[in-house]
Scaffold this motif. Structure first.
Motif, PDB file in Angstrom:
ATOM      1  N   HIS A   1      42.581  49.016  36.113  1.00  0.00           N
ATOM      2  CA  HIS A   1      42.878  48.152  37.255  1.00  0.00           C
ATOM      3  C   HIS A   1      43.233  46.749  36.766  1.00  0.00           C
ATOM      4  CE1 HIS A   1      41.303  46.129  41.200  1.00  0.00           C
ATOM      5  NE2 HIS A   1      42.625  46.182  41.161  1.00  0.00           N
TER       6      HIS A   1
ATOM      7  N   PHE B   1      43.353  37.195  38.798  1.00  0.00           N
ATOM      8  CA  PHE B   1      44.186  37.216  37.592  1.00  0.00           C
ATOM      9  C   PHE B   1      44.078  35.897  36.844  1.00  0.00           C
ATOM     10  CE2 PHE B   1      48.235  35.316  36.220  1.00  0.00           C
ATOM     11  CZ  PHE B   1      48.418  36.001  35.031  1.00  0.00           C
TER      12      PHE B   1
ATOM     13  N   ARG C   1      46.793  46.793  35.201  1.00  0.00           N
ATOM     14  CA  ARG C   1      47.844  46.846  36.227  1.00  0.00           C
ATOM     15  C   ARG C   1      48.028  45.492  36.885  1.00  0.00           C
ATOM     16  NH1 ARG C   1      45.284  51.671  37.637  1.00  0.00           N
ATOM     17  NH2 ARG C   1      44.318  50.664  39.462  1.00  0.00           N
ATOM     18  N   ASN C   2      46.925  44.840  37.217  1.00  0.00           N
ATOM     19  CA  ASN C   2      47.001  43.526  37.855  1.00  0.00           C
ATOM     20  C   ASN C   2      47.619  42.492  36.913  1.00  0.00           C
ATOM     21  OD1 ASN C   2      46.255  41.960  40.275  1.00  0.00           O
ATOM     22  ND2 ASN C   2      44.878  40.873  38.893  1.00  0.00           N
TER      23      ASN C   2
ATOM     24  N   LYS D   1      44.197  38.400  44.662  1.00  0.00           N
ATOM     25  CA  LYS D   1      44.598  39.024  43.394  1.00  0.00           C
ATOM     26  C   LYS D   1      45.044  37.967  42.386  1.00  0.00           C
ATOM     27  CE  LYS D   1      47.095  42.756  43.320  1.00  0.00           C
ATOM     28  NZ  LYS D   1      48.187  43.715  43.600  1.00  0.00           N
TER      29      LYS D   1
ATOM     30  N   GLU E   1      51.323  42.946  36.622  1.00  0.00           N
ATOM     31  CA  GLU E   1      52.010  42.532  37.856  1.00  0.00           C
ATOM     32  C   GLU E   1      52.415  41.067  37.800  1.00  0.00           C
ATOM     33  OE1 GLU E   1      51.081  42.174  42.679  1.00  0.00           O
ATOM     34  OE2 GLU E   1      49.704  43.276  41.362  1.00  0.00           O
TER      35      GLU E   1
ATOM     36  N   TYR F   1      36.940  43.382  38.209  1.00  0.00           N
ATOM     37  CA  TYR F   1      37.800  44.561  38.273  1.00  0.00           C
ATOM     38  C   TYR F   1      36.940  45.817  38.185  1.00  0.00           C
ATOM     39  CZ  TYR F   1      41.781  41.449  37.578  1.00  0.00           C
ATOM     40  OH  TYR F   1      42.721  40.451  37.725  1.00  0.00           O
TER      41      TYR F   1
END
Length: 266
Positions: free
Chosen positions: A233, A204, A236-237, A200, A240, A228
């Motif tokens: 999605h 990112f 959100r990533n 992840k 984070e 993605y």
């Protein structure tokens, strides 16, 4: 700020070297923001006021682990930071440490060994930035003389970083002939985070680099080009690892670049 590129036996462990300097005679408050990139690092910093993360003052010579949460470093006046960005497997290979114990934190290198304490003193009294870089290189070369990088984890993390997330962790695990649980434990111990979280982070990091280069027309382009499943999605990533949306990051980045106030390392 410019990277230093060197060809040496340490290339196996050092991804790049960054020099961050600001000769500020007006005692300006500075905010330096850092986000997850999948790497750890060895850092030396000299400032007039010290460097704070929250209410914690950082050591002048430190080893930091994987970054998951966004970091904001604050200082006032002039500063110089020398950062040896290390590959994901380097903390365990060079220092024999459980990398997961340094995730989102750092180690004061004055407490690591008598040698690293001596190195910190030499760095403080060095006459130039070039000398400080040489001192840090010599220290890492000493550590590398007895280091052993796990070839399987080295190959896997390199592949994951180069492919920007275009793989499944399960496929990678199946190439190891380890059980899923054993693979995850080993990966976290040597790299600092579980393989799925590392994946992840790499995805990112690939997306935020694309944004910083301006190599897109719409934010949805960034989402789909980095694998993605949809834009929600991606958002959100992104939140984070930065605590803000991609749209807010884009606006803030433009503002910071225009004002030359602060620096974002990605």
């Amino acid at each position: 700020m410019k990277p230093i590129i060197r060809k040496s036996a340490l290339n196996k462990y050092i991804k790049n070297i960054w020099i961050l300097e600001n000769h500020d005679i007006e005692q300006t408050d500075h905010s330096l923001k850092f986000f997850a990139d999948g790497c750890s690092g060895l850092m030396f910093q000299q400032t007039e006021s010290g460097v704070l993360i929250g209410d914690k003052e950082l050591s002048s010579f430190l080893l930091y682990g994987q970054t998951v949460k966004p970091i904001e470093m604050k200082c006032s006046g002039s500063y110089k930071m020398i950062v040896f960005v290390l590959y994901p497997y380097a903390i365990h290979a060079l220092f024999g440490l459980n990398a997961s114990e340094l995730t989102d934190t750092c180690l004061d290198m004055r407490t690591y060994s008598s040698l690293s304490k001596e190195v910190e003193s030499n760095l403080m009294h060095a006459a130039s930035t070039e000398e400080q870089v040489r001192i840090m290189e010599t220290f890492l070369a000493h550590q590398a003389a007895s280091a052993h990088a796990d070839p399987q984890i080295q190959h896997m993390t390199t592949f994951m970083m180069n492919s920007s997330g275009s793989y499944t962790v399960k496929d990678l695990q199946e190439t190891t002939e380890m059980s899923e649980r054993t693979f995850e434990r080993k990966f976290a111990r040597l790299v600092g985070v579980p393989p799925k979280l590392f994946s992840k982070i790499i995805r990112f990091h690939s997306s935020i680099r694309q944004m910083d280069k301006g190599a897109y027309e719409k934010l949805s382009d960034v989402a789909y080009e980095n694998g993605y499943s949809d834009q929600s999605h991606f958002v959100r990533n992104f939140k984070e690892f930065t605590s803000i949306t991609p749209r807010a990051y884009k606006s803030k980045r433009i503002s910071e670049n225009n004002s030359l106030d602060g620096f974002v390392q990605v």
